[in-house]
Design an enzyme around this catalytic site. Structure first.
Site, mmCIF file in Angstrom:
data_model
loop_
_atom_site.group_PDB
_atom_site.id
_atom_site.type_symbol
_atom_site.label_atom_id
_atom_site.label_comp_id
_atom_site.label_asym_id
_atom_site.label_seq_id
_atom_site.Cartn_x
_atom_site.Cartn_y
_atom_site.Cartn_z
ATOM 1 C CG ASN A 1 -4.777 7.637 -16.409
ATOM 2 O OD1 ASN A 1 -3.825 7.311 -15.705
ATOM 3 N ND2 ASN A 1 -5.995 7.164 -16.208
ATOM 4 N NE ARG B 1 -4.371 7.252 -11.881
ATOM 5 C CZ ARG B 1 -3.455 6.290 -11.925
ATOM 6 N NH1 ARG B 1 -2.649 6.189 -12.976
ATOM 7 N NH2 ARG B 1 -3.337 5.428 -10.944
ATOM 8 C CE LYS C 1 -5.117 2.481 -20.020
ATOM 9 N NZ LYS C 1 -6.135 1.813 -19.163
ATOM 10 N N GLY D 1 -9.100 -3.711 -14.777
ATOM 11 C CA GLY D 1 -8.934 -4.708 -15.832
ATOM 12 C C GLY D 1 -9.391 -6.100 -15.445
ATOM 13 C CG LEU E 1 -10.189 -6.463 -8.073
ATOM 14 C CD1 LEU E 1 -10.876 -7.814 -8.040
ATOM 15 C CD2 LEU E 1 -9.328 -6.247 -6.836
ATOM 16 N N GLY E 2 -6.638 -4.896 -10.923
ATOM 17 C CA GLY E 2 -5.880 -4.894 -12.165
ATOM 18 C C GLY E 2 -4.455 -5.254 -11.852
ATOM 19 C CD GLU F 1 -8.041 5.455 -13.096
ATOM 20 O OE1 GLU F 1 -7.664 5.063 -11.980
ATOM 21 O OE2 GLU F 1 -7.417 5.227 -14.156
ATOM 22 N NE ARG G 1 2.083 -2.090 -7.857
ATOM 23 C CZ ARG G 1 1.192 -1.150 -8.144
ATOM 24 N NH1 ARG G 1 0.828 -0.284 -7.218
ATOM 25 N NH2 ARG G 1 0.647 -1.072 -9.335
ATOM 26 C CG HIS H 1 -6.800 2.163 -7.547
ATOM 27 N ND1 HIS H 1 -6.443 0.972 -6.944
ATOM 28 C CD2 HIS H 1 -6.036 2.265 -8.658
ATOM 29 C CE1 HIS H 1 -5.494 0.377 -7.657
ATOM 30 N NE2 HIS H 1 -5.230 1.146 -8.699
#
Length: 401
Positions: A7, A87, A14, A328, A202-203, A386, A234, A175
């Site tokens: 990922n 991913r 990850k 996160g 949300l992260g 995920e 962003r 997501h």
């Protein structure tokens, strides 16, 4: 069989090793390379029979980083890898399902870079390098957009000329693996799956998705992961005229101007731009508590944008049976959850402050309910899985191959 799941993000990788099972794969090992390209990348790797402390490594680019991952998962004592799942943020216009990676799929992913220049290039590098390291086993791509294919045409269509829509310009949503993992967890935990639900992931990257009977019907991100609610670096949704304004302000030729605006929108906007601080909600909240008005404004703009999205989806769905926070910030920042939901009581959305503030160690299960007893909308805090979702898809595709 043992499945390696990778990922990757723009500056991190990850990875997990799962043992495939008759029903659901189980995680054996997990690790992460973070800070890729920063000059001080770190590596960690742990499992039931080992717990290696975090260490600094040389990882100036994704290829160097994935080399460290391959070395870790092929050391003595680690089960032999039988398949790899990745991913991938954006599949482009032609790939419409999770898939075995073939030369043609790689060709389509190269074309998809135009839709996700922040995420896909490094993912493609990682795929090619890992395939070279494991040339005799199958490799699979799992896409963040597939879950949102159930959105109606009215939600996915941009009001632009047909020629661009035929090129694949539409709202894809992202997501999706996170949202799908939450729906799957709720179903398998025998929790009542709410008919009208919003998931707020949300992260550093953030999105809000509207679900009806567990299927996506709308989401805040669109063609790329840059739009929607305000994020770490962003800006979220912008007036298209603002993008034109920014292009006119840039120096250099056309290519330089586009690259400068792309960098501004992906790396130099959002909460970090408003606060003037690094992209970290904890340090932003600390600064706000110490009287930094720019940090407080950044937090307020972020939470308002998420509240606005939840409120709009509540009316789109004709009410809300549940809200799920993940990611996160969504999972770990109780104040953000409280501030996002502030003022939504007239919609029957009432938070239990004590449950919301409970430390992770005090939660009785992973599906932690934080709504008040008199709330007509259930509010949950659920970790996204995920990697587990990718492993499930890979296990399913292996069964079909």
């Amino acid at each position: 069989m043992h499945l390696l799941v990778i990922n990757s993000g723009s500056s991190s990788i990850k990875f997990s090793i799962f043992a495939s099972g008759t029903h659901s794969p189980g995680s054996l090992y997990e690790g992460e390379v973070s800070g890729i390209g920063s000059g001080h990348a770190t590596f960690r790797f742990h499992g039931s029979d080992r717990d290696q402390p975090s260490r600094t490594i040389q990882a100036d680019d994704p290829v160097e980083a994935i080399g460290q991952v391959v070395a870790a998962v092929t050391q003595p004592g680690i089960p032999q890898i039988d398949a790899v799942g990745y991913r991938v943020v954006h599949p482009g216009a032609k790939l419409d399902s999770h898939t075995l990676i073939t030369p043609e799929v790689l060709h389509q992913l190269d074309h998809a870079v135009a839709f996700a220049p922040l995420h896909d290039p490094s993912a493609i590098e990682i795929i090619r390098d890992t395939m070279a390291s494991f040339p005799t086993i199958p490799h699979f791509a799992c896409f963040d957009t597939i879950f949102h294919h159930t959105m109606p045409e009215t939600a996915s269509t941009y009001a632009i000329p047909l020629e661009y829509r035929q090129q694949g310009v539409r709202r894809y949503g992202f997501h999706g693996l996170s949202c799908e993992s939450i729906v799957t967890e709720m179903r398998e935990a025998s929790v009542y799956l709410p008919r009208r639900m919003v998931i707020a992931h949300l992260g550093s990257g953030s999105s809000v998705s509207a679900l009806l009977d567990g299927r996506s019907v709308d989401t805040t991100m669109g063609l790329t992961p840059t739009g929607g609610v305000v994020m770490g670096t962003r800006p979220g949704d912008l007036d298209p005229g603002l993008v034109l304004y920014l292009l006119r302000q840039m120096q250099g030729d056309r290519t330089q101007a586009f690259r400068a605006v792309e960098n501004l929108l992906n790396h130099s906007s959002g909460i970090a731009a408003l606060s003037g601080l690094p992209n970290d909600m904890r340090s932003t909240r600390k600064a706000a508590a110490e009287g930094n008005t720019s940090a407080q404004l950044a937090i307020d703009v972020f939470t308002r944008s998420v509240r606005k999205a939840i409120g709009s989806f509540a009316f789109l769905l004709g009410g809300l049976d549940a809200i799920v926070f993940t990611g996160g910030i969504g999972e770990h920042d109780a104040r953000s959850r409280a501030e996002i939901l502030a003022g939504l009581q007239p919609l029957g959305i009432i938070l239990d402050a004590t449950l919301n503030d409970a430390e992770k160690s005090a939660r009785q299960n992973e599906l932690w309910r934080i709504s008040a007893s008199n709330s007509s909308t259930a509010i949950f805090l659920i970790p996204a899985k995920e990697d587990w979702m990718i492993a499930r898809h890979v296990q399913c595709m292996l069964g079909d191959s």
